[in-house]
Design a protein around this motif. Structure first.
Motif, PDB file in Angstrom:
ATOM      1  N   THR A 180       0.829  -1.203   0.000  1.00 60.23           N
ATOM      2  CA  THR A 180       0.000   0.000   0.000  1.00 60.23           C
ATOM      3  C   THR A 180       0.864   1.253   0.000  1.00 60.23           C
ATOM      4  OG1 THR A 180      -1.748  -1.169   1.189  1.00 60.23           O
ATOM      5  CG2 THR A 180      -1.807   1.231   1.249  1.00 60.23           C
ATOM      6  N   HIS A 187      -1.853   5.163  -6.679  1.00 59.16           N
ATOM      7  CA  HIS A 187      -3.256   5.430  -6.364  1.00 59.16           C
ATOM      8  C   HIS A 187      -3.622   6.869  -6.713  1.00 59.16           C
ATOM      9  CE1 HIS A 187      -6.774   6.372  -3.874  1.00 59.16           C
ATOM     10  NE2 HIS A 187      -7.069   5.082  -3.946  1.00 59.16           N
ATOM     11  N   LEU A 333      -7.896   0.952  -9.820  1.00 56.82           N
ATOM     12  CA  LEU A 333      -8.187   1.896  -8.733  1.00 56.82           C
ATOM     13  C   LEU A 333      -9.086   1.243  -7.682  1.00 56.82           C
ATOM     14  CD1 LEU A 333      -7.891   4.772  -7.648  1.00 56.82           C
ATOM     15  CD2 LEU A 333      -9.901   5.407  -8.994  1.00 56.82           C
ATOM     16  N   LEU A 336      -7.025  -1.117  -5.524  1.00 55.16           N
ATOM     17  CA  LEU A 336      -6.238  -0.411  -4.506  1.00 55.16           C
ATOM     18  C   LEU A 336      -7.124   0.050  -3.358  1.00 55.16           C
ATOM     19  CD1 LEU A 336      -3.787   1.723  -6.688  1.00 55.16           C
ATOM     20  CD2 LEU A 336      -3.323  -0.394  -5.462  1.00 55.16           C
TER      21      LEU A 336
END
Length: 413
Positions: A180, A187, A333, A336
């Motif tokens: 992440t 992102h 997207l 994520l």
């Protein structure tokens, strides 16, 4: 329990095999009889450093093998299973040493590094001599002895299962958090790209429709001229139209149909042709009535296509690929965004497993402390009975640093 030891071509030993039964076995003999050689062989098969000078003179290599019955050694059994080296209730070790100095080790017939032989050593045997291999000085051995008396094995087995789950969740969470962090910039970029493309109508059908409409509007004059010319030649000119000429030929053939039956096939073909020509002429008239030469519409279409071409160049793709590309960006997207939800779920599962582990650790600690005091008293009495009146042992059970825990609990012994 050690059940068999075999030695071949080691020092002065040619070939010897010793089998051991239950109970105590004593090997006695004069100095130089080879008692120490048996101990050295045992050390080698358990991973000690080897020297090619130990090979018997004239031999190419030395080989030592040892067999253990693991039935009453759950720690060894569990380790073998974890390493995928288990073989029922048996553990067979073998080591070869060549005169070139190369060494190979085997556990239950599978090649392993020497470190795994040493791991076996810690779980099977003590060699007492010159203060070597004395397991009592190891904290792990002390813990195992206390746990044996405290009978904590059922709790430890349950703790180990939950601890493995806790570790697995921790690893998954760490990997997801690193991923992440690495994808934060990605992102942000995806969010910007999707936000920029979203106002455009990027359905595959609409993009294809725009491209086709732009071509039609840009070439409207040529298309109209072509359609009018085709209609004129097919049906609208007074003399020489295809429809008129073929109809005339058909009429002539039908007048002689009774006389010449072979005209029947020709008449059928020409009838079909006349019908198709009539339909084609109708389609052309409909096309000419429907076509709209609208400069403003052409301008609007070209503005929309210009915006699509700009985005296609930004993403280094063809305009026809924009719909699929936009869908892929949205999916990435969303994936994520789902990582954040998955992270929260993993954290919750991790906390739940940690709470279970801590409660089990508390139970284990309680049993250890209750046993430690009485066990220390018993050992102290035994020491003093050996004419060591001041001898005393104390077993201290204290928490790990920072209140940590592992598969053996949360205590330092």
């Amino acid at each position: 329990m050690l059940t068999k030891l075999s030695i071949r071509d080691l020092a002065v030993v040619d070939d010897i095999t010793i089998s051991f039964e239950k109970g105590m076995t004593s090997l006695t003999g004069e100095t130089g009889a080879g008692k120490s050689m048996l101990v050295d062989a045992m050390s080698l098969v358990l991973g000690d450093r080897a020297d090619s000078n130990m090979i018997r003179h004239g031999a190419e290599r030395a080989e030592i093998a040892a067999s253990f019955d693991t039935q009453n050694n759950p720690a060894l059994q569990q380790w073998l299973v974890e390493q995928e080296l288990d073989d029922d209730d048996q553990c067979h070790l073998r080591r070869t040493i060549t005169k070139e100095g190369r060494s190979r080790a085997y556990i239950n017939g599978r090649t392993v590094p020497l470190t795994q032989l040493r791991a076996i050593s810690e779980r099977t045997i003590d060699i007492h001599g010159q203060h070597e291999h004395q397991s009592l000085v190891r904290s792990e051995t002390q813990r195992q002895l206390l746990d044996t008396v405290a009978k904590t094995q059922p709790l430890l087995t349950e703790l180990n299962d939950h601890y493995q789950q806790w570790q697995s969740l921790q690893q998954q969470l760490n990997q997801l958090q690193r991923k992440t962090q690495d994808q934060a910039a990605r992102h942000e970029l995806l969010h910007y790209q999707v936000k920029e493309l979203a106002p455009l109508n990027l359905s595959h059908e609409y993009v294809q429709q725009l491209l086709q409409e732009q071509q039609q509007l840009a070439h409207a004059s040529q298309l109209i001229a072509t359609a009018e010319s085709a209609l004129y030649q097919l049906a609208d000119q007074e003399q020489g139209a295809a429809y008129t000429m073929i109809s005339r030929v058909l009429n002539d053939l039908e007048q002689h149909q009774q006389v010449e039956p072979r005209f029947n096939n020709l008449i059928e073909v020409l009838n079909s042709t006349v019908i198709q020509l009539d339909e084609a002429a109708g389609d052309l008239r409909h096309y000419l009535d429907s076509i709209d030469v609208d400069p403003q519409r052409l301008q609007q279409v070209e503005i929309e296509l210009s915006a699509l071409h700009t985005q296609a160049r930004k993403h280094q793709i063809e305009i026809e690929q924009l719909p699929v590309h936009f869908e892929q960006l949205q999916q990435e997207l969303d994936a994520l965004a789902n990582n954040e939800t998955h992270t929260e779920q993993l954290q919750q599962q991790l906390n739940e497993q940690q709470l279970v582990c801590q409660k089990l650790c508390q139970k284990i600690t309680k049993q250890r402390k209750q046993t430690a005091k009485s066990l220390a008293k018993q050992i102290t009495q035994s020491i003093q009975q050996l004419a060591i009146p001041a001898g005393e042992i104390e077993i201290i059970v204290s928490p790990m640093v920072n209140d940590n825990f592992n598969e053996t609990g949360a205590d330092q012994i």
